[in-house]
Design a protein around this motif. Structure first.
Motif, PDB file in Angstrom:
ATOM      1  N   ILE A 196      31.327  58.593  -2.651  1.00 11.80           N
ATOM      2  CA  ILE A 196      30.544  58.497  -4.516  1.00 11.80           C
ATOM      3  C   ILE A 196      29.346  57.762  -4.376  1.00 11.80           C
ATOM      4  O   ILE A 196      28.831  56.850  -3.692  1.00 11.80           O
ATOM      5  CB  ILE A 196      31.392  57.585  -4.945  1.00 11.80           C
ATOM      6  N   ALA A 197      27.993  58.907  -5.408  1.00 15.85           N
ATOM      7  CA  ALA A 197      27.045  58.365  -5.370  1.00 15.85           C
ATOM      8  C   ALA A 197      26.702  58.129  -6.921  1.00 15.85           C
ATOM      9  O   ALA A 197      26.435  59.583  -7.529  1.00 15.85           O
ATOM     10  CB  ALA A 197      26.052  58.505  -4.674  1.00 15.85           C
ATOM     11  N   PRO A 198      26.818  57.726  -8.050  1.00 22.95           N
ATOM     12  CA  PRO A 198      26.383  57.496  -8.574  1.00 22.95           C
ATOM     13  C   PRO A 198      24.940  57.665  -9.306  1.00 22.95           C
ATOM     14  O   PRO A 198      25.180  58.141 -10.728  1.00 22.95           O
ATOM     15  CB  PRO A 198      27.527  55.917  -9.496  1.00 22.95           C
ATOM     16  N   ASP A 199      24.187  57.142  -9.212  1.00 24.51           N
ATOM     17  CA  ASP A 199      23.069  57.583  -8.720  1.00 24.51           C
ATOM     18  C   ASP A 199      22.669  58.170  -7.403  1.00 24.51           C
ATOM     19  O   ASP A 199      22.084  57.697  -6.792  1.00 24.51           O
ATOM     20  CB  ASP A 199      22.481  56.644  -9.272  1.00 24.51           C
ATOM     21  N   SER A 200      22.218  59.359  -7.090  1.00 30.14           N
ATOM     22  CA  SER A 200      22.242  60.578  -6.134  1.00 30.14           C
ATOM     23  C   SER A 200      20.865  59.451  -5.387  1.00 30.14           C
ATOM     24  O   SER A 200      20.382  59.958  -4.118  1.00 30.14           O
ATOM     25  CB  SER A 200      22.619  61.900  -5.820  1.00 30.14           C
ATOM     26  N   ASN A 201      20.027  59.932  -7.049  1.00 31.67           N
ATOM     27  CA  ASN A 201      18.162  59.671  -6.729  1.00 31.67           C
ATOM     28  C   ASN A 201      18.208  58.157  -5.083  1.00 31.67           C
ATOM     29  O   ASN A 201      17.357  58.138  -4.906  1.00 31.67           O
ATOM     30  CB  ASN A 201      17.508  59.861  -7.333  1.00 31.67           C
ATOM     31  N   ALA A 202      19.072  57.231  -5.691  1.00 34.14           N
ATOM     32  CA  ALA A 202      19.081  56.416  -5.367  1.00 34.14           C
ATOM     33  C   ALA A 202      19.191  56.403  -3.759  1.00 34.14           C
ATOM     34  O   ALA A 202      18.892  54.819  -2.644  1.00 34.14           O
ATOM     35  CB  ALA A 202      19.417  55.464  -5.563  1.00 34.14           C
ATOM     36  N   VAL A 203      20.181  57.740  -2.885  1.00 33.35           N
ATOM     37  CA  VAL A 203      20.744  57.660  -2.141  1.00 33.35           C
ATOM     38  C   VAL A 203      19.284  58.315  -1.184  1.00 33.35           C
ATOM     39  O   VAL A 203      19.333  59.601  -1.856  1.00 33.35           O
ATOM     40  CB  VAL A 203      22.001  58.273  -2.016  1.00 33.35           C
ATOM     41  N   HIS A 204      18.701  57.247   0.259  1.00 37.15           N
ATOM     42  CA  HIS A 204      17.850  58.528   0.569  1.00 37.15           C
ATOM     43  C   HIS A 204      18.186  59.625   1.644  1.00 37.15           C
ATOM     44  O   HIS A 204      17.374  60.619   0.836  1.00 37.15           O
ATOM     45  CB  HIS A 204      17.338  57.575   1.689  1.00 37.15           C
ATOM     46  N   ALA A 205      19.489  60.010   1.617  1.00 38.53           N
ATOM     47  CA  ALA A 205      19.788  61.584   2.333  1.00 38.53           C
ATOM     48  C   ALA A 205      19.928  62.354   1.386  1.00 38.53           C
ATOM     49  O   ALA A 205      19.509  63.273   1.811  1.00 38.53           O
ATOM     50  CB  ALA A 205      21.317  61.480   3.055  1.00 38.53           C
ATOM     51  N   TYR A 206      20.550  61.506  -0.142  1.00 42.48           N
ATOM     52  CA  TYR A 206      20.640  63.130  -0.798  1.00 42.48           C
ATOM     53  C   TYR A 206      19.427  63.430  -1.207  1.00 42.48           C
ATOM     54  O   TYR A 206      19.177  64.773  -2.171  1.00 42.48           O
ATOM     55  CB  TYR A 206      21.801  62.609  -1.596  1.00 42.48           C
ATOM     56  N   ALA A 207      18.657  62.288  -1.840  1.00 41.48           N
ATOM     57  CA  ALA A 207      17.318  62.679  -2.990  1.00 41.48           C
ATOM     58  C   ALA A 207      16.505  63.330  -1.763  1.00 41.48           C
ATOM     59  O   ALA A 207      15.607  63.783  -2.526  1.00 41.48           O
ATOM     60  CB  ALA A 207      15.890  60.655  -3.051  1.00 41.48           C
ATOM     61  N   ARG A 208      15.843  63.693  -0.664  1.00 43.57           N
ATOM     62  CA  ARG A 208      15.192  64.206   0.131  1.00 43.57           C
ATOM     63  C   ARG A 208      15.903  65.775   0.516  1.00 43.57           C
ATOM     64  O   ARG A 208      15.258  66.537   1.233  1.00 43.57           O
ATOM     65  CB  ARG A 208      14.823  63.473   1.573  1.00 43.57           C
ATOM     66  N   SER A 209      16.974  65.274   0.114  1.00 42.23           N
ATOM     67  CA  SER A 209      17.629  67.339   0.905  1.00 42.23           C
ATOM     68  C   SER A 209      17.173  68.263  -0.509  1.00 42.23           C
ATOM     69  O   SER A 209      17.064  68.573  -1.522  1.00 42.23           O
ATOM     70  CB  SER A 209      19.355  66.752   0.747  1.00 42.23           C
ATOM     71  N   PRO A 210      17.326  69.062   0.110  1.00 42.21           N
ATOM     72  CA  PRO A 210      16.720  70.725  -0.630  1.00 42.21           C
ATOM     73  C   PRO A 210      17.067  70.630  -2.023  1.00 42.21           C
ATOM     74  O   PRO A 210      16.865  71.506  -2.688  1.00 42.21           O
ATOM     75  CB  PRO A 210      17.223  72.012   0.500  1.00 42.21           C
ATOM     76  N   VAL A 211      18.810  70.693  -1.732  1.00 43.94           N
ATOM     77  CA  VAL A 211      19.475  71.199  -2.603  1.00 43.94           C
ATOM     78  C   VAL A 211      18.555  70.117  -4.325  1.00 43.94           C
ATOM     79  O   VAL A 211      18.959  70.744  -5.232  1.00 43.94           O
ATOM     80  CB  VAL A 211      20.901  71.309  -3.260  1.00 43.94           C
ATOM     81  N   GLY A 212      18.624  68.987  -3.249  1.00 49.56           N
ATOM     82  CA  GLY A 212      18.378  67.661  -4.747  1.00 49.56           C
ATOM     83  C   GLY A 212      16.137  68.228  -5.387  1.00 49.56           C
ATOM     84  O   GLY A 212      16.451  67.838  -5.865  1.00 49.56           O
ATOM     85  N   GLN A 213      16.213  69.798  -4.497  1.00 49.58           N
ATOM     86  CA  GLN A 213      15.063  69.524  -5.482  1.00 49.58           C
ATOM     87  C   GLN A 213      15.530  70.924  -5.789  1.00 49.58           C
ATOM     88  O   GLN A 213      14.346  70.780  -6.639  1.00 49.58           O
ATOM     89  CB  GLN A 213      13.856  70.268  -3.722  1.00 49.58           C
ATOM     90  N   GLN A 214      16.103  71.285  -5.494  1.00 51.23           N
ATOM     91  CA  GLN A 214      16.288  72.505  -6.478  1.00 51.23           C
ATOM     92  C   GLN A 214      16.907  72.399  -7.445  1.00 51.23           C
ATOM     93  O   GLN A 214      16.779  73.527  -8.871  1.00 51.23           O
ATOM     94  CB  GLN A 214      16.946  73.898  -5.889  1.00 51.23           C
TER      95      GLN A 214
END
Length: 253
Positions: free
Chosen positions: A71-89
């Motif tokens: 659970i990531a209430p702010d996913s942009n604060a999690v490096h692995a999620y913020a840098r993932s391709p789907v996070g850019q899309q």
């Protein structure tokens, strides 16, 4: 009667969306690098059942590897999620994800959710409850897959009317029945399947030169070779005079 995995998934997603909001809740299937949406409760992203995404691009692939939290209430604060391709899309501000496992304990897919906006940090306290729902879905899935395998065995045990007398392979009737049944399973679970068509060259010339008994021996030899080349769960059928079909179950091209 036990609830089906598909209906249990729909009910779970409807409950979770009502309880926690989020723009998209999904139950998915992982097949190699294909990430198939089996069930979706979508409010904001335009995703639907049957959509195939790239598994390695997803937050869930990172969650399963232990690179990010469930659970990531702010996913942009999690490096692995913020840098993932789907996070850019896609606009993703919050994430929830838990693995679903099959009857062998292997990864089947995920129960997951995303929302464009970050959520309250209090959401992290719901991890045990949402994990419980994921675990219950896995239990329903495991029971259903065990039943599916039992159904397959039963189908084979009562299939004498589906057999070709000459080769002992399945005949056209058996082929059609198995193909239709497997297509339904593929749609339900997101499994792949592969069909191979084979025909024998110049069988007529064998019959003309050496007689039909020799042609029959060629057909039996071909049937034996094809049967020996496939797995026990695959289906081999003689669908015409010199025509054979193979259904490779849970097998891609």
């Amino acid at each position: 009667m036990m609830e089906s995995f598909a209906s249990a998934s729909r009910r779970a997603l409807q409950f979770l969306q009502k309880q926690y909001g989020f723009g998209l809740w999904m139950v998915t299937r992982v097949d190699g690098d294909n990430w198939v949406i089996l069930t979706a409760e979508d409010q904001k992203y335009g995703m639907a059942e049957g959509v195939v995404l790239k598994w390695s691009d997803s937050f869930c692939s990172r969650m399963v590897q232990g690179l990010g939290p469930h659970i990531a209430p702010d996913s942009n604060a999690v490096h692995a999620y913020a840098r993932s391709p789907v996070g850019q899309q896609l606009p993703i501000g919050a994430y929830v994800g838990f693995p679903l496992v099959d009857a062998d304990g292997a990864l089947f897919g995920t129960l997951c959710a995303i929302d464009p906006a970050p959520q309250s940090a209090e959401l992290a306290y719901q991890e045990e409850f949402i994990r419980l729902i994921a675990d219950l879905l896995s239990e329903v899935l495991r029971a259903e897959l065990i039943a599916v395998n039992a159904d397959r065995r039963l189908e084979r045990a009562v299939d004498q009317a589906r057999r070709d007398e000459l080769t002992s392979l399945y005949n056209r009737r058996g082929w059609v029945e198995f193909l239709e049944a497997e297509e339904r399973r593929c749609r339900r679970y997101g499994h792949p399947a592969c069909v191979i068509a084979v025909d024998l060259d110049d069988l007529k010339s064998v019959n003309d030169r050496h007689g039909h008994a020799a042609g029959d021996e060629v057909l039996r030899a071909a049937a034996g070779a094809l049967s020996a080349a496939v797995r026990s769960i695959d289906i081999v059928a003689r669908t015409g005079g010199d025509e054979f079909m193979i259904l490779c179950i849970e097998c891609d091209a």
